[in-house]
Every structure is written in C-alpha cells, then in structure tokens.
Design a protein around this motif. Structure first.
Motif, short mmCIF file in Angstrom:
data_model
loop_
_atom_site.label_atom_id
_atom_site.label_comp_id
_atom_site.label_asym_id
_atom_site.label_seq_id
_atom_site.Cartn_x
_atom_site.Cartn_y
_atom_site.Cartn_z
N LEU A 1 5.60 5.83 26.55
CA LEU A 1 4.65 5.23 25.60
C LEU A 1 3.83 4.09 26.21
N ALA A 2 4.05 3.81 27.48
CA ALA A 2 3.32 2.69 28.12
C ALA A 2 1.87 3.11 28.40
N PRO A 3 0.91 2.20 28.31
CA PRO A 3 1.04 0.83 27.80
C PRO A 3 0.97 0.83 26.27
N LEU A 4 1.80 0.01 25.65
CA LEU A 4 1.84 -0.07 24.19
C LEU A 4 1.14 -1.36 23.75
N HIS A 5 0.04 -1.21 23.09
CA HIS A 5 -0.74 -2.39 22.69
C HIS A 5 -0.24 -2.95 21.37
N ALA A 6 -0.05 -4.27 21.32
CA ALA A 6 0.44 -4.90 20.10
C ALA A 6 -0.27 -6.23 19.89
N ARG A 7 -0.39 -6.61 18.64
CA ARG A 7 -0.96 -7.89 18.26
C ARG A 7 0.15 -8.93 18.28
N ASP B 1 -1.04 -0.42 12.95
CA ASP B 1 -0.96 -1.80 13.44
C ASP B 1 0.40 -2.01 14.09
N VAL B 2 0.43 -2.60 15.27
CA VAL B 2 1.70 -2.96 15.93
C VAL B 2 1.68 -4.47 16.14
N MET B 3 2.75 -5.14 15.71
CA MET B 3 2.83 -6.60 15.81
C MET B 3 4.07 -6.98 16.60
N THR B 4 3.95 -8.00 17.42
CA THR B 4 5.14 -8.51 18.12
C THR B 4 5.10 -10.02 18.16
N SER B 5 6.30 -10.62 18.08
CA SER B 5 6.38 -12.07 18.25
C SER B 5 6.75 -12.40 19.70
N ALA C 1 5.67 -2.47 12.87
CA ALA C 1 4.41 -1.73 12.86
C ALA C 1 4.16 -1.17 11.46
N LEU C 2 2.93 -0.79 11.24
CA LEU C 2 2.56 -0.11 10.01
C LEU C 2 2.00 1.25 10.39
N ALA C 3 2.40 2.28 9.66
CA ALA C 3 1.93 3.63 9.98
C ALA C 3 1.63 4.36 8.68
N VAL D 1 0.87 -1.19 0.00
CA VAL D 1 0.00 0.00 0.00
C VAL D 1 0.90 1.24 0.00
N PRO D 2 0.79 2.13 -1.01
CA PRO D 2 1.79 3.20 -1.16
C PRO D 2 1.90 4.15 0.02
N ASN D 3 0.81 4.45 0.69
CA ASN D 3 0.89 5.44 1.76
C ASN D 3 1.03 4.83 3.14
N VAL D 4 1.32 3.54 3.19
CA VAL D 4 1.53 2.89 4.48
C VAL D 4 3.00 2.51 4.59
N ILE D 5 3.59 2.90 5.70
CA ILE D 5 5.03 2.75 5.90
C ILE D 5 5.29 1.61 6.88
N GLN D 6 6.29 0.80 6.54
CA GLN D 6 6.66 -0.31 7.42
C GLN D 6 7.73 0.17 8.40
N LEU D 7 7.48 -0.01 9.68
CA LEU D 7 8.45 0.36 10.72
C LEU D 7 9.03 -0.92 11.29
N GLU D 8 10.30 -1.17 11.03
CA GLU D 8 10.91 -2.44 11.40
C GLU D 8 11.77 -2.27 12.65
N GLY D 9 11.34 -2.85 13.75
CA GLY D 9 12.11 -2.77 14.99
C GLY D 9 11.49 -1.79 15.97
#
Ligand SMILES: C[S@@+](CC[C@H](N)C(=O)[O-])C[C@H]1O[C@@H](n2cnc3c(N)ncnc32)[C@H](O)[C@@H]1O
Length: 231
Positions: A45-51, A25-29, A69-71, A1-9
C-alpha cells in the motif's frame, strides 16, 4: 453521515484499501509511525498519504495506532451477492458488535459469498468494522428484513441438530448469542446441523461456530487462495 464508515486503526484501513474501498480521508497523529506500519505490515500500500491531525481528533480506539480513516459504504445488491456459489452466512439478530465483526472476518477469510444479518444491529457499526479488521470490504455485508429467497439449501446451525456434512452453496444460519435460532427459522430450515462438542459444553461462541462450519464446508487444504506475502 450514513454512508460514510469510520475505520479505526491501521488494520481496518489496510484491509479496506486492499479490497477496493473508496477511502475518502486518512488521518494520523503520528506520520512516522504510520510510515513504519505500512513498511512492516502493508508494503503493497506504500506510499500511503494521510493528513496529520492532533491525537484528540481521532476516535478513542484509533489512538493506539494513531490512524483513522473515512470510507464510503459500498452499495449492496442481494442478487449480486447470491450469484456467488460459495456459502452465505446468515446471522439471526446478532447482539454483540465485536462478535458480529469476528463473523465478518472469518467469512471473508474463508471466501463466503456474503454475510447477512437480521435484527436491529447495524453490521457496519464502527465496533463491528473494528472487530472485522475492516474485512467488510472483502464481501457483501448487509442487514436484511427477511430470509432471502435464494433457492439454496437453508441449514440451521444449531446445537440441537445432528452432526453431518455441510451441503455446498448453502445459506448457513446462526442464532443470536443468548437465544440461538428462532423457532421460525428452525421450522423453515432444510437441515439442522450440530457441531459436535464434548458432553457438558452447551454451545460455542457465535463467531467460533461460524468459523468451524465455514472451514468444514471449504474442506481442509481447500481454503480460498492466500494473498501470499500480505499480512
Ligand atoms: C452462543 S450460541 C447460542 C446458544 C443458545 N443458548 C442456543 O442454545 O442455541 C450462538 C449460535 O452459535 C451456533 N452454535 C454454537 N454452538 C453450536 C454447536 N455446537 N452446534 C451448532 N451450532 C452452534 C448456533 O447457531 C447458535 O445459535
């Protein structure tokens, strides 16, 4: 998606959130590790909610910290960017995305008004965003087709120039890693500025040159206000 940026780390996500990104969207393993990183490095930034997702769902560079995350990419308005009286960084045809990111990072740290690029590289490429630790959200960052008409002095930062003071509010132009500034930009410039170097050294790395000139133009001890306890 062109206007969505991937934030790695973690650090790109941290800076994106601090500087007002619309994080989709925030994802964590590894939710426990993420909670620990937030507690240690970004309690603001607490609490930081992630999937919670499987590690394989994360981009390879995100696996080291187990967070991605995606922003949304913010809209860019050149007039708004140029309204800030701080210096503007112009990178002419930068090629190395990590280096481009390092330039964004120091431009954000030193309080530049904007960072603009020409040429084919996308300054919002995930590798550039990773190199900037997500600080693209701290100032306007965009690719432009031509030199902006701003009424500001245009300074060609070039090893072939002369050392001297940096005029306030300038557009500071830096060349590409291999070829330096184009003849057209050198001809258009009001001034050519050299960063002094020991004899035998031909040039500095691009991001290092941006850092030297920006901090010289801020004046030592006059850097932008720090965000006290934040790391
Ligand atoms: C790696 S250098 C490019 C080297 C290129 N071969 C040249 O001669 O310009 C990338 C950019 O960093 C900036 N730069 C590096 N060292 C510099 C110096 N000592 N004085 C001024 N600018 C410098 C310039 O904008 C340059 O175009």
């Amino acid at each position: 998606v062109p206007n969505v940026i991937q934030l790695e780390g973690f650090h790109p996500l941290k800076h994106a959130l601090r500087f007002g990104a619309d994080v989709l969207d925030v994802m964590t393993s590894d939710p426990e590790r993420l909670a620990q990183l937030v507690a240690e490095l970004a309690p603001d930034l607490a609490p930081l909610h992630a999937r919670t997702v499987a590690e394989a769902e994360l981009a390879p560079h995100a696996r080291a910290t187990g967070v991605m995350a995606l922003a949304r990419r913010p809209d860019f308005d050149l007039a708004v960017a140029l309204a800030d009286p701080a210096p503007v960084i112009l990178l002419e045809d930068p090629r190395r995305l990590g280096n481009l990111g390092a330039c964004v990072r120091v431009a954000a740290a030193a309080g530049a008004a904007a960072l603009l690029t020409t040429g084919a590289s996308d300054p919002w490429h995930p590798d550039a965003v990773r190199g900037a630790a997500g600080l693209h959200y701290a100032l306007p960052v965009a690719r432009v087709d031509e030199l902006p008409h701003s009424g500001r002095p245009l300074v060609a930062v070039d090893p072939g120039g002369e050392p001297g003071p940096v005029p306030p509010g300038a557009v500071l132009a830096f060349g590409s890693e291999r070829h330096g500034l184009s003849d057209a930009l050198l001809a258009a410039a009001d001034q050519r500025l050299r960063i002094p170097m020991r004899p035998g050294v031909s040039s500095l790395n691009l991001a290092t040159a941006v850092a030297a000139v920006l901090y010289a133009s801020c004046g030592v001890g006059n850097a932008p206000p720090s965000i006290s306890s934040m790391r």
